[in-house]
Design a protein around this motif. Structure first.
Motif, mmCIF file in Angstrom:
data_model
loop_
_atom_site.group_PDB
_atom_site.id
_atom_site.type_symbol
_atom_site.label_atom_id
_atom_site.label_comp_id
_atom_site.label_asym_id
_atom_site.label_seq_id
_atom_site.Cartn_x
_atom_site.Cartn_y
_atom_site.Cartn_z
ATOM 1 N N LYS A 20 145.051 81.866 3.016
ATOM 2 C CA LYS A 20 145.602 81.370 3.651
ATOM 3 C C LYS A 20 145.995 82.063 5.270
ATOM 4 O O LYS A 20 146.674 83.047 5.229
ATOM 5 N N VAL A 21 145.900 81.042 6.034
ATOM 6 C CA VAL A 21 146.394 81.529 7.356
ATOM 7 C C VAL A 21 147.780 81.469 7.362
ATOM 8 O O VAL A 21 148.603 80.111 7.007
ATOM 9 N N LEU A 44 142.663 77.388 4.996
ATOM 10 C CA LEU A 44 142.011 78.815 4.578
ATOM 11 C C LEU A 44 141.225 79.524 5.898
ATOM 12 O O LEU A 44 140.842 78.309 6.560
ATOM 13 N N VAL A 45 140.948 81.072 5.633
ATOM 14 C CA VAL A 45 140.468 81.819 6.579
ATOM 15 C C VAL A 45 138.904 81.009 7.489
ATOM 16 O O VAL A 45 138.659 80.889 7.896
ATOM 17 N N ALA A 46 138.470 80.966 6.205
ATOM 18 C CA ALA A 46 136.701 79.860 7.020
ATOM 19 C C ALA A 46 136.983 78.865 7.598
ATOM 20 O O ALA A 46 136.501 78.285 8.205
ATOM 21 N N ASP A 105 128.349 77.093 12.851
ATOM 22 C CA ASP A 105 129.347 77.709 11.714
ATOM 23 C C ASP A 105 129.423 77.012 11.068
ATOM 24 O O ASP A 105 130.453 77.999 9.547
ATOM 25 N N ILE A 106 129.174 76.163 10.566
ATOM 26 C CA ILE A 106 130.050 75.590 9.193
ATOM 27 C C ILE A 106 128.612 76.070 8.219
ATOM 28 O O ILE A 106 128.933 75.795 7.089
ATOM 29 N N GLY A 107 127.718 76.078 8.614
ATOM 30 C CA GLY A 107 126.862 76.577 7.736
ATOM 31 C C GLY A 107 125.610 75.583 8.058
ATOM 32 O O GLY A 107 124.345 75.666 6.788
ATOM 33 N N ALA A 108 125.692 74.297 8.931
ATOM 34 C CA ALA A 108 124.447 73.398 8.478
ATOM 35 C C ALA A 108 123.754 73.957 9.964
ATOM 36 O O ALA A 108 123.591 73.898 10.972
ATOM 37 N N ILE A 109 122.465 74.573 9.632
ATOM 38 C CA ILE A 109 121.371 75.173 10.225
ATOM 39 C C ILE A 109 120.895 74.082 11.067
ATOM 40 O O ILE A 109 120.978 74.150 12.219
ATOM 41 N N THR A 110 120.116 73.416 10.290
ATOM 42 C CA THR A 110 119.649 71.978 11.032
ATOM 43 C C THR A 110 119.987 71.140 12.460
ATOM 44 O O THR A 110 119.159 71.241 13.556
ATOM 45 N N PRO A 111 121.413 71.082 11.984
ATOM 46 C CA PRO A 111 121.135 70.650 13.353
ATOM 47 C C PRO A 111 121.687 71.288 14.766
ATOM 48 O O PRO A 111 120.952 70.278 16.256
#
Lengths: 387, 255
Positions: free
Chosen positions: A54-55, A367-369, A142-148
């Protein structure tokens, strides 16, 4: 356990210790992120205070890209300073140039001819699309979706090609001049812009297909980095971030500049002020920009592209503030003239800097992510934050 | 006061300039409810017409006897533009319900001007936190666009501190300006607008102006140990803190 004092420069601990006596509480961990971190979109350093994941709070350390643009302006003429503004928000160089040129024009009491204004609007709106495309690609990455990222960069290329044909440069275009335009629209400009609009429209649906109802995307963005309208106004946040919190405010409508009042477009707004709403607002802005471009490109008036501006510009003594709706928010220039050929002082009001200030508030108790998601959703460009 | 109201009225709006900066627009965020606000913004663009020829401003000043005399900032200001550029537009007095209201409250501590259709107030430093708070609370200037400063080394009080305010409700911009001496501090507006936090830090970083009551007054863009404040006029364009560069970067000079 390593002593945290050896990990970070002295200014940090003294600062954190002063701010909060609970520093180094058994559960608390101070983590440094950046400046060389791929998800900070440049050289942003964030000092995170964490309790587990937690931030509890964070502090931004900026200035790694500081080039003293405002100081440089004081030793350049008004014309010479024009290319420098492109280097601030380098993914929206055309917008920066529009804001600067219009401010000096106001100071000189000249107005760009209608044809120049129309071409300016087309190029600026194309730039808004390019900027949003870059934002979408990197934010999703950044969030994890590479295709866009591949989709948006592929399509952004078409805009850069138009710029390249128009003025020879792709990124730092220096497209506008004080008083109008240097270059006439090239042969087939209208056709290419129209082709681009038709080309990119289905692509935007394609981006949306990838993300809007994607379950992982929803989980990572819904309810993340919420900022209320009241807080956003108090923190001076502008642009899509403010609109996603439900404030229907866009300088193109509120205080129209260039010839935006001639165009019909809506201001998309969100409700929840979270990362998802900011995504939705920017997706809608793609379509509104295309709407403006479609209207503009069909009605480019004939006529000159440059107003009568003296070769040696000596604006009257005084000061002026003018701002435009850049892709990231309110981009303002405050120019003080002493009647000479060089500006006495130029202050740039950068949207990225002011928006970044909200990061601390938006990340608390997340969350830190999610810090990564919130940095992405603020759409900052460090070249503009640091100037 | 009544003389002031009259003076901008008579000249015809024939000057080409006024149209350039018309902030009032019907297509604003929210429909501005108060008619008085609209009329106020409309009165502004007419105003530059009076000022186009230089003599207009002094002529207006003479009848407004009580407004002008005892104000050092006002006296300093016209002295600036007068000799340099007789042809261009110059700041002219600005009159509006808002100005009248605060003028009656603070008297000569406050002067209102309009330049190229943009309105600004020159206020005494002693009014600073209070008048800005009133602008936010009573006049809906809820958005502080920018806080910045300008350095005039030859002046007795060499720094101008400028707040650029905006009101969503009125769709109107207002600049507030005050003069302070070198080394003098100024109250922070962070308690009024949270956004001023980083903006004031940048002013401190670039000009060395201290803001009293700021939660975290330290440099923002330059490194913490840096010496000097670059946007002061006496700081050279290629000047830098060689000592800092040597220690931290291990090179003789960055140039």
């Amino acid at each position: 356990m390593t002593d945290p004092n050896t990990l970070s420069p002295p200014s940090l601990e003294t600062h954190v210790a002063q701010r909060d006596e609970t520093f180094l509480d058994a559960n608390e961990l101070v983590i440094n992120m950046g400046p060389q971190h791929p998800a900070t979109h440049g050289v942003l350093r964030v000092i995170l205070r964490l309790d587990g994941e937690k931030v509890l709070g964070l502090e931004c350390v900026i200035g790694y890209l500081h080039r003293g643009v405002e100081k440089i302006a004081e030793s350049r003429t008004y014309t010479m300073f024009n290319p420098y503004v492109d280097r601030m928000d380098y993914v929206a160089a055309v917008s920066n140039g529009l804001g600067y040129c219009e401010t000096v024009e106001k100071l000189l009491s000249v107005e760009a001819p209608p044809r120049a204004q129309c071409i300016r609007v087309i190029l600026t709106e194309l730039n808004r699309i390019a900027s949003h495309q870059l934002w979408l690609g990197t934010h999703a990455l950044d969030i994890g979706a590479i295709t866009p990222l591949f989709y948006t960069f592929r399509d952004r290329e078409e805009i850069l090609k138009i710029y390249e044909k128009y003025c020879g440069a792709r990124l730092t275009t220096h497209a506008f001049r004080i008083g109008g335009l240097q270059y006439e629209a090239y042969e087939g400009f209208e056709k290419e812009v129209k082709n681009f609009v038709n080309f990119v429209k289905p692509k935007i649906d394609e981006y949306e297909e990838l993300l809007t109802t994607n379950r992982i995307w929803l989980e990572r963005t819904k309810g993340v980095g919420v900022i209320s309208a009241k807080d956003a106004i108090a923190l001076g946040v502008t642009g899509p971030v403010l609109r996603a919190s439900g404030v229907k405010w866009d300088l193109r409508k509120a205080q129209p500049y260039a010839n935006y009042k001639n165009f019909d477009f809506d201001i998309p707004t969100g409700e929840n002020g979270d990362t998802y709403d900011r995504y939705i607002v920017r997706m809608a802005e793609f379509r509104q920009s295309l709407r403006i471009i479609e209207q503009a490109v069909d009605n480019i008036p004939e006529g000159p592209i440059m107003a009568k501006v003296p070769k040696v510009m000596k604006p009257p003594v005084g000061e002026i503030y003018h701002s435009i709706e850049a892709p990231k928010g309110e981009l303002g220039y405050y120019i003080v003239s002493d009647g000479s050929t060089q500006p006495y002082r130029i202050r740039v009001r950068p949207p990225s800097l002011v928006n970044l200030q909200a990061l601390d508030m938006m990340c608390r108790n997340q969350l830190v992510a999610d810090v990564i998601a919130v940095i992405g959703t603020l759409d900052i460009v460090l070249g503009e934050v640091d100037r | 006061m009544p003389d002031e109201t009259k003076s901008p009225a008579p000249p015809p709006p024939g000057d080409p300039k006024p149209g350039t900066d018309q902030p009032a627009t019907p297509g604003g965020v929210k429909a501005t409810p108060s008619g008085s606000v609209q009329s106020e913004t409309k009165s502004t663009p007419e105003a530059p017409a009076t000022a186009a020829p230089k003599p207009a401003a002094p002529a207006a000043a003479t009848p407004a006897a009580e407004a002008k005399p005892a104000t050092p900032p006002a006296a300093a200001k016209p002295a600036h533009p007068a000799p340099a550029k007789p042809a261009g537009p110059t700041p002219i007095p600005w009159d509006s319900p808002l100005v009248a209201k605060y003028k009656s409250k603070y008297g000569s501590g406050l002067n209102a001007f309009s330049f190229l259709g943009q309105n600004y107030l020159e206020v005494d430093r002693s009014l600073i936190p209070n008048i800005l708070r009133l602008f936010r609370d009573d006049e809906q200037f809820d958005y502080c666009v920018d806080v910045t400063a300008v350095h005039y080394p030859k002046r007795e009080r060499p720094f101008d501190v400028v707040w650029i305010l905006y009101s969503f409700e009125r769709n109107e911009r207002l600049r507030v300006r005050t003069q302070i001496a070198d080394g003098e501090s100024i109250p922070s507006v962070v308690p009024i607008w949270a956004t001023a936090n980083w903006l004031e830090r940048e002013v401190f970083d670039m000009f060395g102006i201290q803001f009293e009551g700021h939660p975290d007054m330290k440099r923002i863009l330059l490194p913490d140990g840096w010496k000097g404040h670059p946007l002061r006029k006496d700081y050279g364009i290629i000047q830098q803190d060689n000592e800092w560069v040597q220690i931290n970067l291990g090179i003789e000079s960055g140039q």
